[in-house]
Write a protein that holds these residues in place. Sequence first.
Motif, PDB file in Angstrom:
ATOM      1  N   THR A  77       3.615  -6.647 -15.833  1.00  0.00           N
ATOM      2  CA  THR A  77       3.826  -7.006 -17.235  1.00  0.00           C
ATOM      3  C   THR A  77       2.485  -7.368 -17.859  1.00  0.00           C
ATOM      4  OG1 THR A  77       6.027  -7.860 -16.707  1.00  0.00           O
ATOM      5  CG2 THR A  77       5.063  -8.568 -18.795  1.00  0.00           C
ATOM      6  N   ASP A  78       2.242  -6.834 -19.031  1.00  0.00           N
ATOM      7  CA  ASP A  78       1.031  -7.153 -19.778  1.00  0.00           C
ATOM      8  C   ASP A  78       0.968  -8.674 -19.981  1.00  0.00           C
ATOM      9  OD1 ASP A  78      -0.259  -7.679 -22.629  1.00  0.00           O
ATOM     10  OD2 ASP A  78      -1.017  -5.737 -21.924  1.00  0.00           O
ATOM     11  N   PRO A  79      -0.226  -9.264 -19.880  1.00  0.00           N
ATOM     12  CA  PRO A  79      -0.337 -10.725 -20.009  1.00  0.00           C
ATOM     13  C   PRO A  79       0.283 -11.288 -21.289  1.00  0.00           C
ATOM     14  CG  PRO A  79      -2.472  -9.776 -19.424  1.00  0.00           C
ATOM     15  CD  PRO A  79      -1.523  -8.632 -19.635  1.00  0.00           C
ATOM     16  N   ALA A  80       0.226 -10.551 -22.382  1.00  0.00           N
ATOM     17  CA  ALA A  80       0.786 -11.036 -23.647  1.00  0.00           C
ATOM     18  C   ALA A  80       2.308 -11.097 -23.630  1.00  0.00           C
ATOM     19  CB  ALA A  80       0.321 -10.137 -24.803  1.00  0.00           C
TER      20      ALA A  80
ATOM     21  N   TYR B 123      -4.627  -3.486 -14.512  1.00  0.00           N
ATOM     22  CA  TYR B 123      -4.506  -4.932 -14.688  1.00  0.00           C
ATOM     23  C   TYR B 123      -3.893  -5.572 -13.446  1.00  0.00           C
ATOM     24  CZ  TYR B 123      -2.395  -9.347 -15.943  1.00  0.00           C
ATOM     25  OH  TYR B 123      -1.989 -10.660 -15.915  1.00  0.00           O
ATOM     26  N   MET B 124      -2.823  -4.955 -12.929  1.00  0.00           N
ATOM     27  CA  MET B 124      -2.151  -5.501 -11.743  1.00  0.00           C
ATOM     28  C   MET B 124      -3.131  -5.630 -10.578  1.00  0.00           C
ATOM     29  SD  MET B 124       0.814  -3.799  -9.415  1.00  0.00           S
ATOM     30  CE  MET B 124      -0.386  -2.541  -8.986  1.00  0.00           C
ATOM     31  N   TYR B 125      -3.886  -4.572 -10.319  1.00  0.00           N
ATOM     32  CA  TYR B 125      -4.834  -4.634  -9.199  1.00  0.00           C
ATOM     33  C   TYR B 125      -5.927  -5.667  -9.444  1.00  0.00           C
ATOM     34  CZ  TYR B 125      -2.563  -0.788  -6.860  1.00  0.00           C
ATOM     35  OH  TYR B 125      -1.648  -0.008  -6.202  1.00  0.00           O
ATOM     36  N   ALA B 126      -6.361  -5.812 -10.686  1.00  0.00           N
ATOM     37  CA  ALA B 126      -7.387  -6.818 -10.995  1.00  0.00           C
ATOM     38  C   ALA B 126      -6.884  -8.224 -10.704  1.00  0.00           C
ATOM     39  CB  ALA B 126      -7.819  -6.697 -12.458  1.00  0.00           C
TER      40      ALA B 126
ATOM     41  N   ARG C  98       1.749   1.029 -27.122  1.00  0.00           N
ATOM     42  CA  ARG C  98       1.402   0.214 -25.961  1.00  0.00           C
ATOM     43  C   ARG C  98       2.666  -0.176 -25.215  1.00  0.00           C
ATOM     44  NH1 ARG C  98      -3.812  -2.099 -25.324  1.00  0.00           N
ATOM     45  NH2 ARG C  98      -2.919  -3.908 -24.305  1.00  0.00           N
ATOM     46  N   LEU C  99       2.490  -0.409 -23.931  1.00  0.00           N
ATOM     47  CA  LEU C  99       3.601  -0.848 -23.091  1.00  0.00           C
ATOM     48  C   LEU C  99       3.487  -2.331 -22.807  1.00  0.00           C
ATOM     49  CD1 LEU C  99       3.837   2.027 -20.445  1.00  0.00           C
ATOM     50  CD2 LEU C  99       5.201   1.705 -22.515  1.00  0.00           C
ATOM     51  N   ALA C 100       4.628  -3.002 -22.730  1.00  0.00           N
ATOM     52  CA  ALA C 100       4.672  -4.403 -22.348  1.00  0.00           C
ATOM     53  C   ALA C 100       4.852  -4.551 -20.848  1.00  0.00           C
ATOM     54  CB  ALA C 100       5.807  -5.112 -23.085  1.00  0.00           C
TER      55      ALA C 100
END
Length: 169
Positions: A84-87, A11-14, A53-55
């Motif tokens: 950090t996860d978007p949520a 996610y971070m790289y995206a 899941r991780l936050a």
Amino acid sequence: DISEILRLGEYMYATVGGSVDDEWRARGRSQLESRLGVDLFGWVIDDESAPGRLAACGFVNRTPRLPLPGARTALRGYVQWVVTDPAHQRKGYGGAIMARLMSWAEDEGATVLDLHSSPSGRALYLALGFVFSPNVDYPATTLGAPMQWRVGRTGTGSARPAGPVGGDA
């Protein structure tokens, strides 16, 4: 947690326009499995609303250097994959992870923490006392701007965000 760490890393790289593939995932898994607790240290925050899941997560690479005159140690750290996860963004998790990484540096006797900041992380790092390295005023859109924190010199006092850092990765 490794699959979740890889998910957050992807996610971070995206978010900065990068894309990953199965080879990247395999290399990431291999490095996490072989280096965690040896020369790579990480902390995670669990997603309490979704078991398994991780936050958020963040890591520091322990990098020994040749000795410097007057320094207690020549150890440095390189920070990676603070994400950090978007949520769960805007809950202070990034600051909590960074506080733990900075505490690790102080406890280990590291002299410097280095990182490359995405535009979205820059304000946090500046607030924590990181400076651009070299001392250049990077445009806000610069991807991977090099930043550095000299342990024991925050530039903003010793206050750092505190928060609920979960189990060790």
